[in-house]
Design an enzyme around this catalytic site. Structure first.
Site, PDB file in Angstrom:
ATOM      1  N   ASN A  12       0.868  -1.178   0.000  1.00 63.22           N
ATOM      2  CA  ASN A  12       0.000   0.000   0.000  1.00 63.22           C
ATOM      3  C   ASN A  12       0.902   1.224   0.000  1.00 63.22           C
ATOM      4  O   ASN A  12       1.492   1.556   1.020  1.00 63.22           O
ATOM      5  CB  ASN A  12      -0.894  -0.036   1.253  1.00 63.22           C
ATOM      6  CG  ASN A  12      -1.722   1.229   1.410  1.00 63.22           C
ATOM      7  OD1 ASN A  12      -1.778   2.068   0.510  1.00 63.22           O
ATOM      8  ND2 ASN A  12      -2.379   1.360   2.559  1.00 63.22           N
ATOM      9  N   LYS A  14       0.057   4.203  -0.228  1.00 62.75           N
ATOM     10  CA  LYS A  14      -0.619   5.371   0.366  1.00 62.75           C
ATOM     11  C   LYS A  14      -0.443   6.584  -0.570  1.00 62.75           C
ATOM     12  O   LYS A  14      -0.353   6.399  -1.783  1.00 62.75           O
ATOM     13  CB  LYS A  14      -0.112   5.623   1.784  1.00 62.75           C
ATOM     14  CG  LYS A  14      -0.212   4.344   2.640  1.00 62.75           C
ATOM     15  CD  LYS A  14      -0.018   4.555   4.114  1.00 62.75           C
ATOM     16  CE  LYS A  14      -0.182   3.225   4.838  1.00 62.75           C
ATOM     17  NZ  LYS A  14      -0.093   3.341   6.289  1.00 62.75           N
ATOM     18  N   HIS A  99      -9.468   1.037   5.108  1.00 64.78           N
ATOM     19  CA  HIS A  99      -8.185   1.247   5.783  1.00 64.78           C
ATOM     20  C   HIS A  99      -8.403   2.192   6.965  1.00 64.78           C
ATOM     21  O   HIS A  99      -9.239   3.100   6.895  1.00 64.78           O
ATOM     22  CB  HIS A  99      -7.168   1.844   4.805  1.00 64.78           C
ATOM     23  CG  HIS A  99      -5.780   1.850   5.360  1.00 64.78           C
ATOM     24  ND1 HIS A  99      -5.350   2.798   6.258  1.00 64.78           N
ATOM     25  CD2 HIS A  99      -4.730   1.002   5.183  1.00 64.78           C
ATOM     26  CE1 HIS A  99      -4.100   2.540   6.601  1.00 64.78           C
ATOM     27  NE2 HIS A  99      -3.701   1.456   5.964  1.00 64.78           N
ATOM     28  N   GLU A 101      -6.859   4.642   7.968  1.00 61.35           N
ATOM     29  CA  GLU A 101      -6.699   6.066   7.645  1.00 61.35           C
ATOM     30  C   GLU A 101      -7.978   6.618   7.008  1.00 61.35           C
ATOM     31  O   GLU A 101      -8.313   7.792   7.194  1.00 61.35           O
ATOM     32  CB  GLU A 101      -5.458   6.261   6.750  1.00 61.35           C
ATOM     33  CG  GLU A 101      -4.178   6.077   7.565  1.00 61.35           C
ATOM     34  CD  GLU A 101      -2.993   5.510   6.809  1.00 61.35           C
ATOM     35  OE1 GLU A 101      -2.955   5.575   5.569  1.00 61.35           O
ATOM     36  OE2 GLU A 101      -2.079   4.980   7.493  1.00 61.35           O
ATOM     37  N   GLU A 169      -5.109  -4.903  10.664  1.00 66.66           N
ATOM     38  CA  GLU A 169      -4.091  -3.876  10.868  1.00 66.66           C
ATOM     39  C   GLU A 169      -4.382  -3.126  12.169  1.00 66.66           C
ATOM     40  O   GLU A 169      -5.238  -2.217  12.186  1.00 66.66           O
ATOM     41  CB  GLU A 169      -4.104  -2.862   9.712  1.00 66.66           C
ATOM     42  CG  GLU A 169      -3.794  -3.469   8.365  1.00 66.66           C
ATOM     43  CD  GLU A 169      -3.231  -2.442   7.395  1.00 66.66           C
ATOM     44  OE1 GLU A 169      -2.155  -2.706   6.829  1.00 66.66           O
ATOM     45  OE2 GLU A 169      -3.837  -1.371   7.213  1.00 66.66           O
ATOM     46  N   GLY A 175       2.708   2.346  10.831  1.00 66.35           N
ATOM     47  CA  GLY A 175       3.688   3.422  10.681  1.00 66.35           C
ATOM     48  C   GLY A 175       4.424   3.785  11.960  1.00 66.35           C
ATOM     49  O   GLY A 175       5.087   4.816  12.025  1.00 66.35           O
ATOM     50  N   SER A 215       3.645  -2.041  10.352  1.00 73.61           N
ATOM     51  CA  SER A 215       5.092  -2.074  10.609  1.00 73.61           C
ATOM     52  C   SER A 215       5.753  -3.395  10.215  1.00 73.61           C
ATOM     53  O   SER A 215       6.684  -3.849  10.884  1.00 73.61           O
ATOM     54  CB  SER A 215       5.386  -1.737  12.076  1.00 73.61           C
ATOM     55  OG  SER A 215       4.973  -0.411  12.372  1.00 73.61           O
TER      56      SER A 215
HETATM   57  P1  13P Z   1       3.187   0.449   7.645  1.00 74.02           P
HETATM   58  O1  13P Z   1       3.674  -0.836   7.041  1.00 74.02           O
HETATM   59  O2  13P Z   1       3.892   1.660   7.133  1.00 74.02           O
HETATM   60  O3  13P Z   1       3.111   0.365   9.140  1.00 74.02           O
HETATM   61  O4  13P Z   1       1.662   0.653   7.146  1.00 74.02           O
HETATM   62  C1  13P Z   1       0.782  -0.409   7.238  1.00 74.02           C
HETATM   63  C2  13P Z   1      -0.436  -0.085   6.469  1.00 74.02           C
HETATM   64  O5  13P Z   1      -1.179   0.813   6.814  1.00 74.02           O
HETATM   65  C3  13P Z   1      -0.680  -0.842   5.241  1.00 74.02           C
HETATM   66  O6  13P Z   1      -1.967  -0.627   4.769  1.00 74.02           O
END
Ligand code: 13P
Length: 254
Positions: A12, A14, A99, A101, A169, A175, A215
């Site tokens: 992803n 983002k 997601h 976010e 997740e 992150g 992560s």
């Molecule tokens: P990270 O791998 O940067 O922690 O992000 C995970 C994520 O949100 C994947 O959709």
């Protein structure tokens, strides 16, 4: 891992990636050698602006692409939105929906996520439905209850292993460099599998891929991917470096 499930590692990106980052997709394709291809599926979910170009760059590589969100609507007066059919038309096979976010920053609720997942399936895309608890919910001992409720509200009825992927997740692991313990991942993924059996049937649940995200790096991937009922990874930051993404894929396919 789950018996008879082919793992999926999805990147992803983002809101990262300009044309120059097409090189990442090409480098991943280069490194997806036959040994790896035999054991793990890969997908790259770039921003919508790059989806067509990334899909074109990956033709012949057997690496799939996906969107990061889609509209719940088919078409029409929805300025700024991208429909599932548009993603499919740009070469996508998958789309991430729900997601954290999107849930947090855009106020998406389970009903919205469900509508998007339904729209995805109607356009022949496989939705990657994200679920996960916040730090406060975990500390209150509510993680499994929260995730089960999200699954109940988000997953389209009648989904199968061919038409649905789930990604667990934990919000606090995204992150941050933090990951749950192996025992916590095992408990959660077993709980998700049980809930999927209740929602979709006992014969369907074992075929649905349940990814872990939050992560994931080459250094922790083998440990996380070795947990029962973990069928791959949804990777954020590390998917922006071809070598890290491939390192995670290798750990998953091993
Ligand atoms: P990270 O791998 O940067 O922690 O992000 C995970 C994520 O949100 C994947 O959709």
């Amino acid at each position: 891992m789950t018996n008879n499930i082919r793992p999926l590692v999805a990147g992803n990106w983002k809101m990262n990636g300009l044309k120059a980052e097409l090189a990442i997709a090409s480098a991943v394709a280069q490194g997806y050698e036959p040994g790896l291809r035999r054991s793990v599926d890969l997908a790259i979910c770039p921003p919508a602006t790059l989806l067509f170009a990334v899909s074109a760059a990956l033709i012949g590589s057997r690496i799939a692409t996906g969107g990061q969100d889609c509209s719940a609507h088919e078409s029409g007066a929805y300025t700024g939105e991208v429909s599932a059919a548009m993603l499919a038309d740009s070469g996508a096979q998958f789309v991430i929906v729900g997601h954290s976010e999107r849930r947090t920053l855009h106020g998406e609720r389970d009903a919205d996520v469900n509508a998007k997942a339904e729209a995805a399936q109607a356009a022949q895309l496989v939705p990657i439905v994200c679920v996960g608890e916040t730090r406060a919910e975990r500390e209150a001992g509510k993680a499994l209850a929260v995730v089960k409720k999200q699954l109940r509200g988000s997953i389209p009825q009648g989904s199968t292993g061919a038409t649905l992927v789930v990604a667990y997740e934990p919000v606090w692991a995204i992150g941050t460099g933090l990951t749950p313990t192996v025992a916590d991942v095992a408990d959660m993924h077993a709980g998700i599998r049980t809930e999927l059996a209740r929602l979709l049937g006992k014969s369907v649940a074992p075929g649905v891929r349940v990814l872990y995200g939050g992560s994931v790096k080459p250094s922790n991937a083998a440990e996380l991917m070795g947990v029962a009922n973990v069928d791959g990874a949804l990777v954020g930051g590390a998917s922006l470096k071809a070598e890290d993404f491939l390192g995670i894929a290798r750990a998953c396919g091993a």
